[in-house]
Design a protein around this motif. Structure first.
Motif, PDB file in Angstrom:
ATOM      1  N   HIS A 151       0.852  -1.184   0.000  1.00  0.00           N
ATOM      2  CA  HIS A 151       0.000   0.000   0.000  1.00  0.00           C
ATOM      3  C   HIS A 151       0.889   1.235   0.000  1.00  0.00           C
ATOM      4  CE1 HIS A 151      -3.003   2.680   2.458  1.00  0.00           C
ATOM      5  NE2 HIS A 151      -2.913   3.062   1.194  1.00  0.00           N
ATOM      6  N   ALA A 152       0.736   2.081  -1.003  1.00  0.00           N
ATOM      7  CA  ALA A 152       1.535   3.294  -1.147  1.00  0.00           C
ATOM      8  C   ALA A 152       0.682   4.521  -0.861  1.00  0.00           C
ATOM      9  CB  ALA A 152       2.121   3.391  -2.551  1.00  0.00           C
ATOM     10  N   LEU A 153       1.196   5.400  -0.022  1.00  0.00           N
ATOM     11  CA  LEU A 153       0.583   6.708   0.198  1.00  0.00           C
ATOM     12  C   LEU A 153       1.415   7.722  -0.558  1.00  0.00           C
ATOM     13  CD1 LEU A 153      -1.318   8.744   1.488  1.00  0.00           C
ATOM     14  CD2 LEU A 153       0.094   8.675   3.559  1.00  0.00           C
ATOM     15  N   ILE A 154       0.819   8.339  -1.575  1.00  0.00           N
ATOM     16  CA  ILE A 154       1.530   9.251  -2.471  1.00  0.00           C
ATOM     17  C   ILE A 154       0.778  10.573  -2.482  1.00  0.00           C
ATOM     18  CG2 ILE A 154       2.367   9.618  -4.824  1.00  0.00           C
ATOM     19  CD1 ILE A 154       2.016   6.487  -5.151  1.00  0.00           C
ATOM     20  N   THR A 155       1.344  11.595  -1.890  1.00  0.00           N
ATOM     21  CA  THR A 155       0.641  12.866  -1.852  1.00  0.00           C
ATOM     22  C   THR A 155       0.682  13.550  -3.220  1.00  0.00           C
ATOM     23  OG1 THR A 155       2.633  14.002  -1.042  1.00  0.00           O
ATOM     24  CG2 THR A 155       1.067  13.219   0.605  1.00  0.00           C
ATOM     25  N   ALA A 156      -0.409  14.249  -3.533  1.00  0.00           N
ATOM     26  CA  ALA A 156      -0.522  15.020  -4.786  1.00  0.00           C
ATOM     27  C   ALA A 156      -0.253  14.164  -6.021  1.00  0.00           C
ATOM     28  CB  ALA A 156       0.405  16.234  -4.765  1.00  0.00           C
ATOM     29  N   ILE A 179       0.547   1.071   5.788  1.00  0.00           N
ATOM     30  CA  ILE A 179       1.239   1.743   4.679  1.00  0.00           C
ATOM     31  C   ILE A 179       2.673   1.228   4.563  1.00  0.00           C
ATOM     32  CG2 ILE A 179       2.108   3.970   3.873  1.00  0.00           C
ATOM     33  CD1 ILE A 179      -0.448   5.178   5.216  1.00  0.00           C
ATOM     34  N   ASP A 180       3.040   0.790   3.365  1.00  0.00           N
ATOM     35  CA  ASP A 180       4.372   0.255   3.094  1.00  0.00           C
ATOM     36  C   ASP A 180       5.296   1.295   2.466  1.00  0.00           C
ATOM     37  OD1 ASP A 180       3.736  -2.770   3.546  1.00  0.00           O
ATOM     38  OD2 ASP A 180       2.162  -2.062   2.177  1.00  0.00           O
ATOM     39  N   TYR A 181       4.709   2.200   1.669  1.00  0.00           N
ATOM     40  CA  TYR A 181       5.487   3.178   0.918  1.00  0.00           C
ATOM     41  C   TYR A 181       4.898   4.568   1.161  1.00  0.00           C
ATOM     42  CZ  TYR A 181       6.191  -1.231  -1.570  1.00  0.00           C
ATOM     43  OH  TYR A 181       6.438  -2.549  -1.872  1.00  0.00           O
ATOM     44  N   LEU A 182       5.749   5.504   1.544  1.00  0.00           N
ATOM     45  CA  LEU A 182       5.328   6.894   1.718  1.00  0.00           C
ATOM     46  C   LEU A 182       6.115   7.749   0.742  1.00  0.00           C
ATOM     47  CD1 LEU A 182       3.842   9.206   3.159  1.00  0.00           C
ATOM     48  CD2 LEU A 182       5.721   9.241   4.836  1.00  0.00           C
ATOM     49  N   ILE A 183       5.416   8.325  -0.229  1.00  0.00           N
ATOM     50  CA  ILE A 183       6.048   9.160  -1.249  1.00  0.00           C
ATOM     51  C   ILE A 183       5.554  10.589  -1.057  1.00  0.00           C
ATOM     52  CG2 ILE A 183       6.574   9.401  -3.696  1.00  0.00           C
ATOM     53  CD1 ILE A 183       7.244   6.613  -2.464  1.00  0.00           C
ATOM     54  N   ASN A 184       6.417  11.455  -0.541  1.00  0.00           N
ATOM     55  CA  ASN A 184       6.029  12.826  -0.238  1.00  0.00           C
ATOM     56  C   ASN A 184       6.258  13.717  -1.459  1.00  0.00           C
ATOM     57  OD1 ASN A 184       5.229  12.767   2.658  1.00  0.00           O
ATOM     58  ND2 ASN A 184       7.298  11.920   2.882  1.00  0.00           N
ATOM     59  N   ASN A 185       5.305  13.640  -2.371  1.00  0.00           N
ATOM     60  CA  ASN A 185       5.376  14.370  -3.634  1.00  0.00           C
ATOM     61  C   ASN A 185       4.818  15.787  -3.506  1.00  0.00           C
ATOM     62  OD1 ASN A 185       5.359  14.736  -6.669  1.00  0.00           O
ATOM     63  ND2 ASN A 185       3.161  14.702  -6.291  1.00  0.00           N
ATOM     64  N   ALA A 186       3.809  15.972  -2.667  1.00  0.00           N
ATOM     65  CA  ALA A 186       3.171  17.283  -2.536  1.00  0.00           C
ATOM     66  C   ALA A 186       4.143  18.298  -1.945  1.00  0.00           C
ATOM     67  CB  ALA A 186       1.929  17.186  -1.655  1.00  0.00           C
ATOM     68  N   GLY A 228       9.627  -0.716   5.191  1.00  0.00           N
ATOM     69  CA  GLY A 228       9.078   0.577   4.799  1.00  0.00           C
ATOM     70  C   GLY A 228      10.006   1.280   3.832  1.00  0.00           C
ATOM     71  N   ARG A 229       9.415   2.026   2.915  1.00  0.00           N
ATOM     72  CA  ARG A 229      10.182   2.808   1.952  1.00  0.00           C
ATOM     73  C   ARG A 229       9.637   4.233   1.957  1.00  0.00           C
ATOM     74  NH1 ARG A 229      12.875  -0.912   2.602  1.00  0.00           N
ATOM     75  NH2 ARG A 229      13.621  -2.492   1.129  1.00  0.00           N
ATOM     76  N   ILE A 230      10.514   5.192   2.210  1.00  0.00           N
ATOM     77  CA  ILE A 230      10.124   6.596   2.246  1.00  0.00           C
ATOM     78  C   ILE A 230      10.939   7.352   1.208  1.00  0.00           C
ATOM     79  CG2 ILE A 230      10.105   8.694   3.658  1.00  0.00           C
ATOM     80  CD1 ILE A 230       9.988   6.663   6.110  1.00  0.00           C
ATOM     81  N   VAL A 231      10.261   8.116   0.367  1.00  0.00           N
ATOM     82  CA  VAL A 231      10.936   8.924  -0.644  1.00  0.00           C
ATOM     83  C   VAL A 231      10.403  10.349  -0.553  1.00  0.00           C
ATOM     84  CG1 VAL A 231      11.463   9.263  -3.083  1.00  0.00           C
ATOM     85  CG2 VAL A 231      11.186   6.934  -2.184  1.00  0.00           C
TER      86      VAL A 231
END
Length: 252
Positions: free
Chosen positions: A3-8, A80-87, A133-136
């Motif tokens: 499950h990936a949480l990807i902002t914006a 949540i496995d992946y957090l991608i802070n794009n916003a 966990g993977r955070i970008v």
């Protein structure tokens, strides 16, 4: 899958990222701030993945909305496995620091740095529990060395702080098999943010040394690599995806 949480993720550089995660078989929770019509179109365009895509209206500068976002994502797809802070808010007008308003400064710092802190507090406990966990996070060229960026002072200050946070988190969470990295896009503008590499190769770009513009796919491909299970040796790093272009000094 995960499950990936990807902002914006419904527009700009986030669009290709959510597509790549969905195609890889992951569930995706993503956000939009104001453009409901764009979010609706993304939901329609990616209809084949409708059961794996959840879009939530969120203002990342508001801590309460980030809490609701994470709660909604977990309720829908689990931890949540992946957090991608794009916003990340950006002031497009080029102006000196002393010309920024207090509201603009607050938006830059809250949206680009504090929002990441709040999301980390909300998601890392789940990653710790599962020992993965993977955070970008997103930066800018030069963020790794806290370079000055004329006329982008507030944005650069927040992202340079985020670069340090990214590295600190990598050390602190390595024992939990959580990686933390930063990706710094080059000068990717306009339609190229949601374009493919194949599309960019149709037009020669004399400003970029490799001869083509960067695209959303370039960013998405890099993020997907960093999120692989076997990429656990890569953490605390900043990756510049610029095609050789000096982004900060290109106007000089």
């Amino acid at each position: 899958m995960g499950h990936a949480l990807i902002t914006a993720g419904t527009s700009g550089l986030g669009r290709k990222v959510i597509e790549e995660f969905l195609r890889a078989g992951h569930c995706v929770t993503t956000t939009y701030c104001k453009n409901y019509e764009k979010a609706k179109k993304v939901q329609e365009d990616l209809g084949a993945y409708s059961h794996h895509l959840h879009i939530v209206q969120t203002d990342v500068t508001k801590k309460s909305e980030l809490k609701k976002l994470v709660d909604a994502g977990i309720a829908k797809f689990g931890g949540i496995d992946y957090l991608i802070n794009n916003a990340g808010p950006f002031v497009f007008d080029r102006k000196k620091l002393m010309d920024y308003t207090e509201d603009e400064w607050y938006e830059m710092v809250e949206g680009n740095l504090s929002a990441v802190f709040y999301l980390l507090r909300l998601t890392i406990p789940h990653m710790r529990q599962q020992k993965f966990g993977r955070i970008v996070n997103y930066g800018f060229q030069g963020a790794n060395s806290a370079s000055g960026w004329p006329y982008r002072a507030a944005f650069a200050a927040a992202k340079s702080g985020l670069a340090s946070l990214t590295k600190t988190l990598a050390f602190e969470e390595a024992e939990n098999q959580i990686t933390s990295n930063m990706i710094s896009p080059g000068n990717i503008v306009g339609d190229m943010k949601e374009a493919s590499i194949e599309e960019s190769r149709k037009t020669f770009d004399s400003k970029t040394p490799i001869g083509r513009s960067g695209t959303g796919e370039d960013i998405a491909r890099t993020i997907m690599y960093l999120c692989e299970e076997n990429s656990d040796m890569i953490t605390g790093s900043v990756f510049e995806v610029t095609g050789g272009l000096d982004v900060i000094h290109r106007y000089r």
